[in-house]
Design a protein around this motif. Structure first.
Motif, PDB file in Angstrom:
ATOM      1  N   MET A 108       2.122  13.750 -11.581  1.00 22.02           N
ATOM      2  CA  MET A 108       2.473  12.346 -11.487  1.00 22.02           C
ATOM      3  C   MET A 108       3.899  12.244 -10.955  1.00 22.02           C
ATOM      4  N   LYS A 157      -0.259   5.393 -10.254  1.00 22.67           N
ATOM      5  CA  LYS A 157       0.667   5.319 -11.378  1.00 22.67           C
ATOM      6  C   LYS A 157       1.790   6.304 -11.149  1.00 22.67           C
ATOM      7  N   CYS A 158       2.922   6.006 -11.747  1.00 22.35           N
ATOM      8  CA  CYS A 158       4.059   6.913 -11.714  1.00 22.35           C
ATOM      9  C   CYS A 158       5.002   6.536 -12.849  1.00 22.35           C
TER      10      CYS A 158
END
Length: 142
Positions: A1, A104-105
């Motif tokens: 991620m 997402k991050c």
């Protein structure tokens, strides 16, 4: 991620100053002639980055996370998960369909949902990034 953090210097910036810094950075990195094209790995679609996505991001970014998220626009488009394609509800002339992606991050230690909207033109089938945002979500969301 993907994970990004504000620098110590950036933490001292006002939201307005931070946004100005990243507007310049986004234009320098992503606005090219010919347009920068990023291929989404899941759909294999070639997606152009135009001034429209930078303008939409600029006008709607009010949080620090949303502002600095522009740093990873290219990676987020490339690795985004396709959600759906619909007709253009606004009936914009020249737009055939609108597709939605999500990614997402971590931004400043917060898990953020990245939303990306891609529009496809009627003539030529060109796809371009239209909207990009980051919103912090509950940390228990995977």
């Amino acid at each position: 991620m993907e994970e990004i953090e504000e620098t110590e210097e950036e933490k001292s910036f006002s939201v307005g100053s931070l946004k100005e810094k990243y507007i310049k950075e986004a234009r320098r990195r992503f606005l090219k002639v010919p347009p920068l094209v990023i291929v989404n790995k899941q759909t294999n679609w070639a997606i152009e980055v135009s001034n429209r996505v930078i303008s939409e991001w600029r006008s709607k970014s009010r949080t620090r996370e949303r502002i600095i998220a522009i740093q990873v626009l290219d990676t987020m488009i490339e690795t985004a998960v396709f959600l759906k394609t619909t007709e253009d509800e606004k009936n914009t002339p020249g737009i055939e369909e609108v597709s939605y992606f999500e990614n997402k991050c971590r931004i400043n230690g917060k898990l953020c949902k990245i939303t990306i909207t891609i529009k496809k033109q009627t003539i030529g089938g060109r796809r371009f990034a239209y909207y990009y945002s980051a919103v912090a979500v509950d940390s228990d969301i995977q």
